[in-house]
Design a protein around this motif. Structure first.
Motif, PDB file in Angstrom:
ATOM      1  N   UNK A  29     -12.301  -3.954  -4.092  1.00 21.44           N
ATOM      2  CA  UNK A  29     -12.255  -2.765  -3.250  1.00 21.44           C
ATOM      3  C   UNK A  29     -11.044  -1.908  -3.623  1.00 21.44           C
ATOM      4  N   UNK A  30      -9.910  -2.567  -3.857  1.00 19.64           N
ATOM      5  CA  UNK A  30      -8.718  -1.830  -4.266  1.00 19.64           C
ATOM      6  C   UNK A  30      -8.929  -1.083  -5.565  1.00 19.64           C
ATOM      7  N   UNK A  31      -9.638  -1.722  -6.509  1.00 22.94           N
ATOM      8  CA  UNK A  31      -9.894  -1.086  -7.797  1.00 22.94           C
ATOM      9  C   UNK A  31     -10.790   0.137  -7.640  1.00 22.94           C
ATOM     10  N   UNK A  32     -11.831   0.022  -6.812  1.00 21.71           N
ATOM     11  CA  UNK A  32     -12.703   1.170  -6.552  1.00 21.71           C
ATOM     12  C   UNK A  32     -11.933   2.285  -5.861  1.00 21.71           C
ATOM     13  N   UNK A  33     -11.084   1.896  -4.902  1.00 23.03           N
ATOM     14  CA  UNK A  33     -10.306   2.905  -4.190  1.00 23.03           C
ATOM     15  C   UNK A  33      -9.333   3.600  -5.125  1.00 23.03           C
ATOM     16  N   UNK A  34      -8.715   2.837  -6.030  1.00 19.25           N
ATOM     17  CA  UNK A  34      -7.785   3.429  -6.989  1.00 19.25           C
ATOM     18  C   UNK A  34      -8.493   4.463  -7.864  1.00 19.25           C
ATOM     19  N   UNK A  35      -9.760   4.213  -8.185  1.00 12.00           N
ATOM     20  CA  UNK A  35     -10.531   5.190  -8.976  1.00 12.00           C
ATOM     21  C   UNK A  35     -10.707   6.484  -8.201  1.00 12.00           C
ATOM     22  N   UNK A  36     -11.085   6.373  -6.914  1.00 10.59           N
ATOM     23  CA  UNK A  36     -11.198   7.569  -6.079  1.00 10.59           C
ATOM     24  C   UNK A  36      -9.853   8.292  -5.972  1.00 10.59           C
TER      25      UNK A  36
ATOM     26  N   UNK B 212       2.546   0.060 -14.127  1.00  8.97           N
ATOM     27  CA  UNK B 212       2.675   1.326 -14.850  1.00  8.97           C
ATOM     28  C   UNK B 212       3.142   1.096 -16.285  1.00  8.97           C
ATOM     29  N   UNK B 213       4.046   0.153 -16.482  1.00 11.66           N
ATOM     30  CA  UNK B 213       4.632  -0.079 -17.807  1.00 11.66           C
ATOM     31  C   UNK B 213       3.845  -1.059 -18.667  1.00 11.66           C
ATOM     32  N   UNK B 214       3.131  -2.007 -18.022  1.00 13.78           N
ATOM     33  CA  UNK B 214       2.501  -3.079 -18.801  1.00 13.78           C
ATOM     34  C   UNK B 214       0.996  -3.136 -18.595  1.00 13.78           C
ATOM     35  N   UNK B 215       0.551  -3.703 -17.471  1.00 12.57           N
ATOM     36  CA  UNK B 215      -0.870  -3.880 -17.204  1.00 12.57           C
ATOM     37  C   UNK B 215      -1.313  -2.955 -16.074  1.00 12.57           C
ATOM     38  N   UNK B 216      -2.535  -2.383 -16.156  1.00  4.30           N
ATOM     39  CA  UNK B 216      -3.004  -1.445 -15.120  1.00  4.30           C
ATOM     40  C   UNK B 216      -3.138  -2.058 -13.737  1.00  4.30           C
ATOM     41  N   UNK B 217      -3.297  -3.374 -13.681  1.00  5.78           N
ATOM     42  CA  UNK B 217      -3.389  -4.056 -12.389  1.00  5.78           C
ATOM     43  C   UNK B 217      -2.448  -5.247 -12.375  1.00  5.78           C
ATOM     44  N   UNK B 218      -1.648  -5.326 -11.322  1.00  5.03           N
ATOM     45  CA  UNK B 218      -0.780  -6.489 -11.140  1.00  5.03           C
ATOM     46  C   UNK B 218      -1.126  -7.129  -9.805  1.00  5.03           C
ATOM     47  N   UNK B 219      -1.566  -8.382  -9.856  1.00  6.56           N
ATOM     48  CA  UNK B 219      -1.916  -9.146  -8.669  1.00  6.56           C
ATOM     49  C   UNK B 219      -0.842 -10.195  -8.420  1.00  6.56           C
TER      50      UNK B 219
ATOM     51  N   UNK C 235       9.822 -10.025   4.355  1.00 11.82           N
ATOM     52  CA  UNK C 235       8.575 -10.501   4.935  1.00 11.82           C
ATOM     53  C   UNK C 235       7.331 -10.325   4.099  1.00 11.82           C
ATOM     54  N   UNK C 236       7.453  -9.863   2.865  1.00 11.27           N
ATOM     55  CA  UNK C 236       6.278  -9.653   2.020  1.00 11.27           C
ATOM     56  C   UNK C 236       5.770 -10.993   1.498  1.00 11.27           C
ATOM     57  N   UNK C 237       4.456 -11.174   1.566  1.00  8.77           N
ATOM     58  CA  UNK C 237       3.854 -12.453   1.153  1.00  8.77           C
ATOM     59  C   UNK C 237       2.939 -12.305  -0.060  1.00  8.77           C
ATOM     60  N   UNK C 238       2.392 -11.105  -0.267  1.00  9.58           N
ATOM     61  CA  UNK C 238       1.557 -10.860  -1.449  1.00  9.58           C
ATOM     62  C   UNK C 238       1.520  -9.366  -1.735  1.00  9.58           C
ATOM     63  N   UNK C 239       1.186  -9.016  -2.989  1.00  9.89           N
ATOM     64  CA  UNK C 239       1.127  -7.619  -3.407  1.00  9.89           C
ATOM     65  C   UNK C 239      -0.023  -7.378  -4.378  1.00  9.89           C
ATOM     66  N   UNK C 240      -0.454  -6.128  -4.403  1.00 11.15           N
ATOM     67  CA  UNK C 240      -1.359  -5.616  -5.423  1.00 11.15           C
ATOM     68  C   UNK C 240      -0.801  -4.283  -5.895  1.00 11.15           C
ATOM     69  N   UNK C 241      -0.909  -4.004  -7.181  1.00 10.38           N
ATOM     70  CA  UNK C 241      -0.431  -2.720  -7.703  1.00 10.38           C
ATOM     71  C   UNK C 241      -1.392  -2.228  -8.769  1.00 10.38           C
ATOM     72  N   UNK C 242      -1.810  -0.967  -8.626  1.00  9.16           N
ATOM     73  CA  UNK C 242      -2.755  -0.371  -9.567  1.00  9.16           C
ATOM     74  C   UNK C 242      -2.119   0.832 -10.258  1.00  9.16           C
ATOM     75  N   UNK C 243      -2.354   0.949 -11.531  1.00 14.63           N
ATOM     76  CA  UNK C 243      -1.960   2.162 -12.250  1.00 14.63           C
ATOM     77  C   UNK C 243      -3.024   3.229 -12.020  1.00 14.63           C
TER      78      UNK C 243
END
Length: 234
Positions: free
Chosen positions: A148-155, A84-91, A112-120
């Motif tokens: 797929x996450x990017x397309x879903x974020x658009x929807x 939200x503050x820097x880049x629209x996608x954080x992998x 227990x978290x091993x990986x994340x994705x975050x979309x603005x």
């Protein structure tokens, strides 16, 4: 990896699900649950809304999301904050080894978290919120997860924008009705015109620094209490 046909079908079904007419809360809940089943490799999903520079989680598929979203907001670091503050996608694959968020990562790994994705979620320069994915299953991103996450974020952006607009409209209409009722009660109590009654409420709001809606709600609430007291048998 799912076939392109399966992916297209999944996204189409998700788009229908999250675009159906419903309240803002129901839309947010539909988005996170559809996202969890649409984006491979992630078992926890949350959605946040930005309001006056404050980020607040509004729906999530598990308690883990609520906890780790709050950790990131408190620390002001982590994938969902940076998206939200820097880049629209954080992998963030292999989160354990990620040095970008030294205070946040240990707490996420501990849970227990091993990986994340975050979309603005945004339109042009207007940021509405964020869509956040957590995996406790894999250190790596599955093939196609990013796209797929990017397309879903658009929807999700389209559905969220419409839901927010409808929610704001409904709140405005409810406020207008409430103030109208308060004006009517003031007219009856003091035997004044509608203009004078409205000016009375406006003056009370200005001098007390209390929103007119809150004053109107208090007037209507007191009238309901008085009516209830009179209607009860002695």
């Amino acid at each position: 990896m799912p076939s392109s046909t399966d992916i297209a079908r999944s996204l189409a079904e998700a788009a229908v699900s999250i675009s159906a007419p419903r309240t803002l809360e129901e839309t947010l809940d539909a988005i996170v649950h559809a996202a969890r089943t649409s984006v491979p490799g992630f078992d926890h999903v949350g959605i946040s809304i930005v309001s006056k520079d404050r980020i607040e989680t509004k729906a999530a598929t598990s308690q883990l999301v609520w906890e780790l979203d709050d950790v990131q907001y408190d620390l002001q670091e982590g994938p969902c904050v940076d998206s939200i503050r820097k880049e629209p996608l954080m992998s963030a694959p292999h989160l354990r080894d990620d040095s970008r968020w030294p205070r946040y990562v240990p707490q996420a790994v501990e849970r227990g978290v091993r990986s994340q994705l975050a979309y603005r979620l945004y339109v042009e320069d207007h940021t509405m919120g964020g869509l956040n994915f957590y995996s406790t299953e894999s250190d790596t991103l599955q093939d196609g997860a990013y796209e797929i996450g990017e397309l879903f974020a658009t929807h999700a952006t389209v559905a969220l924008g419409r839901a927010i607009e409808e929610d704001n409209l409904n709140q405005a209409l409810a406020t207008r009705t409430l103030i109208g009722n308060a004006v009517g009660l003031t007219m009856a109590r003091f035997q004044v015109s509608s203009d004078r009654a409205f000016q009375f409420l406006a003056r009370a709001s200005s001098t007390s620094n209390i929103k007119m809606r809150d004053i109107a709600e208090e007037i209507v609430s007191r009238a309901d209490e008085e009516y209830g007291a009179k209607s009860r048998p002695d």
